[in-house]
Design a protein around this motif. Structure first.
Motif, PDB file in Angstrom:
ATOM      1  N   ILE A 815       0.823  -1.205   0.000  1.00  0.00           N
ATOM      2  CA  ILE A 815       0.000   0.000   0.000  1.00  0.00           C
ATOM      3  C   ILE A 815       0.859   1.256   0.000  1.00  0.00           C
ATOM      4  O   ILE A 815       0.602   2.207  -0.749  1.00  0.00           O
ATOM      5  CB  ILE A 815      -0.968  -0.048   1.201  1.00  0.00           C
ATOM      6  CG1 ILE A 815      -2.149  -0.924   0.800  1.00  0.00           C
ATOM      7  CG2 ILE A 815      -1.415   1.337   1.614  1.00  0.00           C
ATOM      8  CD1 ILE A 815      -3.122  -1.167   1.863  1.00  0.00           C
ATOM      9  N   ILE A 816       1.918   1.261   0.771  1.00  0.00           N
ATOM     10  CA  ILE A 816       2.778   2.444   0.819  1.00  0.00           C
ATOM     11  C   ILE A 816       3.477   2.637  -0.522  1.00  0.00           C
ATOM     12  O   ILE A 816       3.527   3.742  -1.059  1.00  0.00           O
ATOM     13  CB  ILE A 816       3.792   2.327   1.978  1.00  0.00           C
ATOM     14  CG1 ILE A 816       3.051   2.406   3.314  1.00  0.00           C
ATOM     15  CG2 ILE A 816       4.843   3.431   1.903  1.00  0.00           C
ATOM     16  CD1 ILE A 816       3.887   2.062   4.511  1.00  0.00           C
ATOM     17  N   SER A 817       3.977   1.543  -1.126  1.00  0.00           N
ATOM     18  CA  SER A 817       4.662   1.690  -2.414  1.00  0.00           C
ATOM     19  C   SER A 817       3.697   2.168  -3.485  1.00  0.00           C
ATOM     20  O   SER A 817       4.041   3.040  -4.291  1.00  0.00           O
ATOM     21  CB  SER A 817       5.290   0.378  -2.875  1.00  0.00           C
ATOM     22  OG  SER A 817       5.607  -0.427  -1.801  1.00  0.00           O
ATOM     23  N   TYR A 818       2.502   1.612  -3.494  1.00  0.00           N
ATOM     24  CA  TYR A 818       1.539   2.019  -4.522  1.00  0.00           C
ATOM     25  C   TYR A 818       1.228   3.508  -4.381  1.00  0.00           C
ATOM     26  O   TYR A 818       1.184   4.250  -5.367  1.00  0.00           O
ATOM     27  CB  TYR A 818       0.261   1.181  -4.419  1.00  0.00           C
ATOM     28  CG  TYR A 818      -0.827   1.682  -5.328  1.00  0.00           C
ATOM     29  CD1 TYR A 818      -0.691   1.607  -6.712  1.00  0.00           C
ATOM     30  CD2 TYR A 818      -1.981   2.258  -4.808  1.00  0.00           C
ATOM     31  CE1 TYR A 818      -1.667   2.099  -7.549  1.00  0.00           C
ATOM     32  CE2 TYR A 818      -2.967   2.753  -5.634  1.00  0.00           C
ATOM     33  CZ  TYR A 818      -2.809   2.668  -7.011  1.00  0.00           C
ATOM     34  OH  TYR A 818      -3.776   3.163  -7.836  1.00  0.00           O
ATOM     35  N   SER A 819       1.051   3.971  -3.120  1.00  0.00           N
ATOM     36  CA  SER A 819       0.756   5.387  -2.903  1.00  0.00           C
ATOM     37  C   SER A 819       1.912   6.256  -3.369  1.00  0.00           C
ATOM     38  O   SER A 819       1.713   7.339  -3.917  1.00  0.00           O
ATOM     39  CB  SER A 819       0.497   5.659  -1.423  1.00  0.00           C
ATOM     40  OG  SER A 819      -0.480   4.781  -0.931  1.00  0.00           O
ATOM     41  N   LEU A 820       3.139   5.768  -3.180  1.00  0.00           N
ATOM     42  CA  LEU A 820       4.315   6.562  -3.561  1.00  0.00           C
ATOM     43  C   LEU A 820       4.471   6.678  -5.065  1.00  0.00           C
ATOM     44  O   LEU A 820       4.806   7.747  -5.572  1.00  0.00           O
ATOM     45  CB  LEU A 820       5.579   5.923  -2.976  1.00  0.00           C
ATOM     46  CG  LEU A 820       6.016   6.421  -1.608  1.00  0.00           C
ATOM     47  CD1 LEU A 820       7.196   5.604  -1.122  1.00  0.00           C
ATOM     48  CD2 LEU A 820       6.383   7.895  -1.649  1.00  0.00           C
ATOM     49  N   ILE A 821       4.221   5.567  -5.792  1.00  0.00           N
ATOM     50  CA  ILE A 821       4.469   5.636  -7.235  1.00  0.00           C
ATOM     51  C   ILE A 821       3.314   6.278  -7.989  1.00  0.00           C
ATOM     52  O   ILE A 821       3.482   6.705  -9.117  1.00  0.00           O
ATOM     53  CB  ILE A 821       4.803   4.258  -7.853  1.00  0.00           C
ATOM     54  CG1 ILE A 821       3.680   3.268  -7.566  1.00  0.00           C
ATOM     55  CG2 ILE A 821       6.132   3.718  -7.341  1.00  0.00           C
ATOM     56  CD1 ILE A 821       3.813   1.980  -8.337  1.00  0.00           C
TER      57      ILE A 821
END
Lengths: 828, 55
Positions: A815-821
């Motif tokens: 979830i954090i990576s998806y939000s970042l990219i």
């Protein structure tokens, strides 16, 4: 100092137009804005910049310019009022509110400087002790835009500090030293300690868990396994009790009020999992869950902390009407003018107001004729002509000549005071927009509890020995971690990106609220328009006539129309000489009259006055003027002897980016409205240019009426404004946007503000809000799918705690990576 | 393997020291402002150089 200040104001106001008409490649030595005008050796775009530049050079602080990013435009928003403006800081009341006394020799004052924006600002401001005698220390808090100054009150007065900051180009707002602020700071520190404890507990229990997992595969002797389990239980305890305390507090609060809150399932999960671990330890079972509990607490606290730091909180104190008015007034007593503090002004006193000053109270004019700028109070873009018996409002600026007025309503009773009361009023009974995502997650997790309960009953029937284990594995695998990170992760990343573009957001759910907003209300003057009159059209233009006009308007330097004409003449780049004008007289509220060297009478001024003077208009000119007036433009004309030769049509200019913004909103199916205090003609003209329906464009509104219109609108709405006259309406909205972070940002009305004041940035923000909401939805979707799959496996008894321990952080990381990219803000 | 009964308390004690140090940092306000020091550090460097050059 006085004359300097007036010059500053004059020139400062002209910078906006200068930028708009830029053709010249020369850049201002201070702010980097292009410089307009063909005069030689000009290094500055305005007097404000020149003043700051020389101040800095004089103090030996020229290195400021080498530190500064040349691209950044930092035209100082110099506050026009003189040193007197800050004298109130030396009052005893102010001393109590704003100044902290550390020792007889050291006092401390905190100031909010909205102008802080780059490394060079920090450098410059922390050099204050070398500039101002008596200041011993100055520390900038960059993120908050605050400065803390320690000074010796016997050497330097607080008002002098404030004035120095002002003349460096950072108008200060004093911050109160109240205990609430200290409590906030302590709460933040407490949160950091909770996070530290959680991290400590998580890392150490994890270390022991690894040994236990290893033992699960390769064998472990029972005494060691038992030691590790009980030790984990002891290490996890501080996290469960101390770190997770905020969850329990809100969970109990939610239970008491009967509402659903995401903290409720979190608190339950923490407590239940910890108890399950204890029971397993007591029974000598293989799996304890202390590492999962502590990691959950740590990640959740960290996410919340980062999010709360990303939200801009200005702790500026609320202003009162008194702060916006001059601190002293000249009262006429027995044919003499006596300067007194504003607070001593009485009803029926006669007050003298000089050109360039703000009117101190509501009243009527007893003597004099002038024009006044009401834009501050009503949003009118054009100055209003006033003469004897005309009513004037506190806060308006006298533009042309001295006025004597009788004070009728003072302070809180004045119009200005009434606007402040409106702002302070509680928001109408509008239910706050609900956090859909939060509610969804809370419901989902509650469903998980029901599922766990049912599973326990079923397994109790099938295989009583495994029932407890299976139930706990459901709770672990469907842990609310990913779900409760879904919103903060996306929102925090967008908050950070917004901040980099100078958009300061005060509310965590601002993106969701903006994306849901249906009706957008815009102020006209200063928001959709530049808030400055410019020459729109000229009839009869030729070099000779422009030269005459240019020479004449220099006699009324404060008048906005005169400034607009000056700008226009300078920008036409054709003027070669200065025409001498004899007997030039500035007739307040009417125009300028003089004579050329050859004896020709020249008049430049309002059409009404020219006609009164017997000047003739041709039929063609009459029809042209009627057309302009229909469009809400103001007309000024130059007449040689008795015929009009040059006609200027003046109006407020549409702000760059306005068309794109309105088109986007319409394409998104939103409703766009204009609420303005300006004349209906001027509002219609802007509405037509932006293709906003005329029925949605309302003019001639008082600030209170704007607020009424908004409070009667039941759809989700947003007000975009830039001035005090919009503040009551902004208060009534679901979300409000302040442009340029002006006064409404200081009094904390706007939910967010765009410091550049650019509508293009607002458009980007709206697009980013939509994308952020999409990211949030995808996050929730992913977390839900993960939980359903994991839950199903757990219900069937297929998940062992090692798999659960791997899956749990994996879902959060995804979830954090998806939000970042995900690209929310347009890349620059 | 009984060495674990000595090593565990030692490792926990060391970790506790770290936690205490962190508490101390938080209380003294070192984490109140995380943005300015990063920039200020660069500025101070610059100044030192000019001072040395002057000498």
């Amino acid at each position: 100092m006085e004359s300097n200040d007036i010059q500053l104001r004059v020139q400062q106001n002209s910078t906006v137009a200068h930028k708009a008409h830029s053709h010249s490649p020369t850049l201002c030595a201070h702010c980097g804005s292009p410089i307009i005008g063909k005069s030689e050796n000009v290094e500055f775009c305005c007097k404000g910049c020149e003043f700051v530049f020389h101040t800095l050079q004089g103090l030996g602080l020229g290195a400021y310019y080498s530190l500064k990013n040349a691209e950044e435009k930092t035209c100082p928003s110099l506050n026009s009022s003189a040193a007197k403006k800050f004298l109130y800081l030396d009052d005893d009341i102010a001393k109590r509110d704003f100044i902290e006394i550390i020792s007889p020799e050291i006092s401390k004052i905190s100031l909010y400087l909205p102008g802080i924006h780059c490394a060079a600002c920090i450098w410059l401001l922390e050099k204050l002790p070398t500039v101002l005698k008596g200041v011993s220390r100055s520390r900038v808090q960059f993120a908050k835009g605050e400065i803390e100054i320690e000074f010796n009150p016997n050497i330097v007065k607080p008002s002098e500090i404030a004035y120095s900051l002002n003349s460096l180009g950072y108008p200060p707002v004093p911050l109160s030293t109240s205990s609430i602020l200290k409590a906030n700071r302590n709460e933040e520190r407490m949160m950091m300690m909770r996070i530290g404890v959680a991290a400590f507990c998580a890392a150490n229990t994890m270390m022991l868990s690894v040994s236990l997992f290893q033992g699960f595969f390769s064998g472990i002797e029972e005494p060691y396994a038992s030691l590790f389990r009980w030790l984990s239980a002891v290490i996890a305890l501080p996290a469960v009790i101390f770190s997770a305390y905020p969850f329990y507090r809100t969970a109990v609060g939610a239970l008491l009020t009967g509402t659903l809150h995401i903290d409720l399932p979190i608190a339950a999960a923490v407590v239940l999992t910890y108890i399950a671990g204890l029971i397993n330890s007591a029974n000598g079972q293989e799996f304890v869950y202390f590492d999962s509990v502590t990691t959950l607490i740590f990640l959740l606290l960290l996410g919340r902390f980062i999010q709360s730091r990303a939200i801009s909180r200005s702790r500026a104190t609320a202003l009162s009407p008194w702060d916006l008015l001059p601190s002293t007034v000249r009262i006429a007593e027995n044919d003499k003018l006596i300067e007194k503090p504003l607070r001593e002004l009485q009803i029926d006193d006669l007050v003298a107001v000089l050109p360039g000053e703000r009117i101190p109270s509501d009243g009527i004019i007893i003597e004099g004729q002038s024009s006044i700028d009401n834009s501050f109070i009503t949003g009118e873009s054009l100055p209003v002509e006033v003469k004897k018996d005309a009513a004037v409002l506190a806060g308006a600026i006298n533009l042309e000549s001295k006025l004597i007025l009788k004070a009728l309503k003072i302070g809180a009773d004045s119009r200005l005071g009434n606007i402040f009361r409106e702002i302070e009023k509680e928001q109408s009974t509008r239910t706050p927009m609900e956090d859909r995502a939060n509610r969804l997650s809370a419901r989902f997790v509650l469903a998980v509890f029901f599922l766990a309960a049912i599973t326990y009953c079923v397994w109790n029937f099938l295989d009583p020995a495994k029932a407890f284990d299976v139930t706990v594995s459901i709770l672990i695998v469907t842990c609310p971690c990913a779900l409760s990170l879904a919103i903060p992760a996306a929102a925090t990343i967008s908050l950070g990106r917004a901040r980099k573009r100078g958009i300061f957001i005060r509310r965590a759910n601002a993106f969701e609220t903006l994306a849901d907003t249906q009706n957008f209300y815009f102020d006209k003057t200063g928001t959709l328009s530049a808030g400055r009159i410019v020459v729109q059209e000229v009839i009869g233009q030729n070099v000779d006539l422009l030269e005459i006009a240019d020479a004449m308007v220099s006699f009324a330097p404060l008048h906005p129309i005169a400034k607009a004409i000056t700008d226009f003449c300078q920008n036409s780049n054709s003027l070669t000489k200065r025409v001498p004008i004899n007997d030039c007289k500035h007739l307040s509220g009417r125009g300028i009259k003089g004579a050329l060297l050859n004896g020709t009478t020249v008049r430049l001024g309002s059409l009404r006055w020219l006609l009164e003077e017997g000047v003739q208009l041709s039929q063609l000119q009459k029809s042209q003027i009627e057309k302009f007036q229909f469009e809400g433009q103001s007309i000024s004309a130059l007449a040689l002897n008795n015929s009009v030769n040059l006609i200027f049509a003046l109006a407020d200019q549409i702000a760059p980016g306005a068309k794109g913004l309105i088109d986007y909103l319409k394409a998104e199916g939103k409703q766009v409205f204009i609420l303005s205090g300006d004349s209906q003609g001027a509002v219609n003209s802007i509405a037509d240019k932006l293709q906003i329906e005329r029925k949605n464009a309302k003019g001639e509104l008082f600030p209170e009426q704007k607020a009424d219109i908004i409070s009667q609108d039941i759809s989700h709405n947003c007000m975009v404004g830039d001035g005090l006259n919009d503040a009551p309406a902004m208060k009534q909205c679901d979300i409000s946007i302040g442009m340029r972070g002006g006064i409404e940002a200081t009094i904390e009305v706007a939910s967010l503000y765009i410091s550049s004041g650019s509508l293009t940035d607002l458009l980007d923000l709206l697009k980013a809000s939509k994308k952020t909401v999409k990211v949030i939805r995808n996050n929730i979707y992913y977390a839900t799918v993960y939980n359903i799959i994991g839950g199903a496996l757990a219900v069937s008894g297929l998940v062992n705690p090692i798999v659960a321990a791997v899956l749990m952080p994996l879902s959060s990381i995804t979830i954090i990576s998806y939000s970042l990219i995900s690209k929310t803000f347009k890349t620059e | 393997m009984s060495i674990i009964f000595v090593l565990l308390p030692i490792s926990l004690f060391l970790a506790m020291l770290g936690l205490v140090a962190y508490f101390w940092n938080v209380k003294s306000g070192q984490f109140d402002d995380l943005d300015t020091p990063a920039i200020r550090m660069l500025l101070n460097d610059d100044e030192d150089k000019t001072e040395k050059a002057n000498k």
